[in-house]
Design an enzyme around this catalytic site. Structure first.
Site, mmCIF file in Angstrom:
data_model
loop_
_atom_site.group_PDB
_atom_site.id
_atom_site.type_symbol
_atom_site.label_atom_id
_atom_site.label_comp_id
_atom_site.label_asym_id
_atom_site.label_seq_id
_atom_site.Cartn_x
_atom_site.Cartn_y
_atom_site.Cartn_z
ATOM 1 C CG ASP A 7 -1.775 1.214 1.325
ATOM 2 O OD1 ASP A 7 -2.235 1.694 0.266
ATOM 3 O OD2 ASP A 7 -2.015 1.703 2.449
ATOM 4 C CD GLU A 68 -5.233 0.156 -1.811
ATOM 5 O OE1 GLU A 68 -5.425 1.367 -2.023
ATOM 6 O OE2 GLU A 68 -5.854 -0.477 -0.955
ATOM 7 C CG ASP A 141 -1.268 3.020 6.565
ATOM 8 O OD1 ASP A 141 -1.568 3.878 5.741
ATOM 9 O OD2 ASP A 141 -1.372 3.194 7.797
#
Lengths: 182, 182
Positions: A7, A68, A141
């Site tokens: 991420d 992502e 996260d």
């Protein structure tokens, strides 16, 4: 199959998570988040994230890296910074010869929690339950990184199911095409 | 002072140029463009650009790397791809401990050609004239890279002039403050 989920983050913590599956269940091998030291420049941030991905790839030898994709509803400046970080993650994977797959945040939420509007807390809960963790992964996260790794695993499994269904349908169709001509 | 200029590109040729100055004149040490092979993936593109910057930094040991900032009037998808390339350029410089400076395309044009709306051809002409080249650098991407290197040199020189002007004004002001108290 082993997947490293990332991420990326330009300013906040960059989450990472390694998930392995035997086809039936998924288990977590490592998760965490790389915090940005307050005095570090953006250049140092890029170096730190590249080094982190390099290290995780060396240690876990994942079959794929899942990241992502940049959320384009962010303001342009933030989106561009994030894209620079993403570039560095992709580079580290490419340098190790590992394919990189991108998933949009809504796609990850829909795949892991069942709907694209899942909250941070709901995602953490789903990741905890799916990976049989005692506690919800912190910070959020890190949970996001595990989620994108799970999302990739589900995508590959779905592709395989579709391929099997299609090939069995094909062979059936081929069979029925052949039979009348006999 | 020696500057490596990079004109990043996600799909087209990525320009590069090395410029050296003794304070009075600027000379070109190298320029070129890295074309993308049609079959190369974006990941391979990132690797190739990282390797290019690494190699140029090793060969020329520049004091700074100057990069065109991402032009935000591009469509979002193109801008994000370009930002990923930029991230990889910045990483290569940071890994070598070399500072990276960004200049917007209009800023480069204003600095090198005198106005922010200069055409590609005008920029190539100005770069050719400034660097005393026999021919205009080809492709335009290489000229752009030389231009961003020149832009950085001009910016540093302007800073130095301002600093000198300010410090001589300060010492003059300090002098006049001290004198009346004697």
């Amino acid at each position: 199959m082993r997947v490293l989920g990332i991420d990326p983050a330009a300013a906040g913590p960059a989450g990472y998570g390694v998930v392995e599956t035997d086809g039936a269940t998924c288990r977590m091998l490592r998760f965490g988040a790389l915090r940005r030291s307050p005095r570090a420049s953006f250049e140092e941030r890029l170096r730190a994230i590249h080094a982190l991905v390099e290290e995780l790839v060396r240690e876990f030898a994942p079959d794929a890296v899942a990241v992502e994709s940049v959320f384009t509803a962010l303001n342009m400046k933030t989106a561009l910074k994030l894209a620079e970080v993403r570039g560095v993650v992709t580079l580290a994977a490419a340098q190790a010869g590992i394919p990189v797959h991108s998933y949009a945040p809504r796609e990850v939420k829909a795949s892991v929690a069942g709907y694209g509007n899942a909250s941070k807390q709901q995602m953490q809960q789903m990741v905890r339950a799916t990976l049989h963790l005692r506690e919800t992964p912190q910070p959020a996260d890190a949970a996001d990184a595990l989620a994108v790794a799970l999302c990739h695993i589900y995508a590959v499994q779905a592709h395989e199911r579709i391929a099997r269904a299609t090939s069995s349908a094909d062979s059936h169709a081929a069979g029925s095409r052949i039979q009348p001509s006999r």
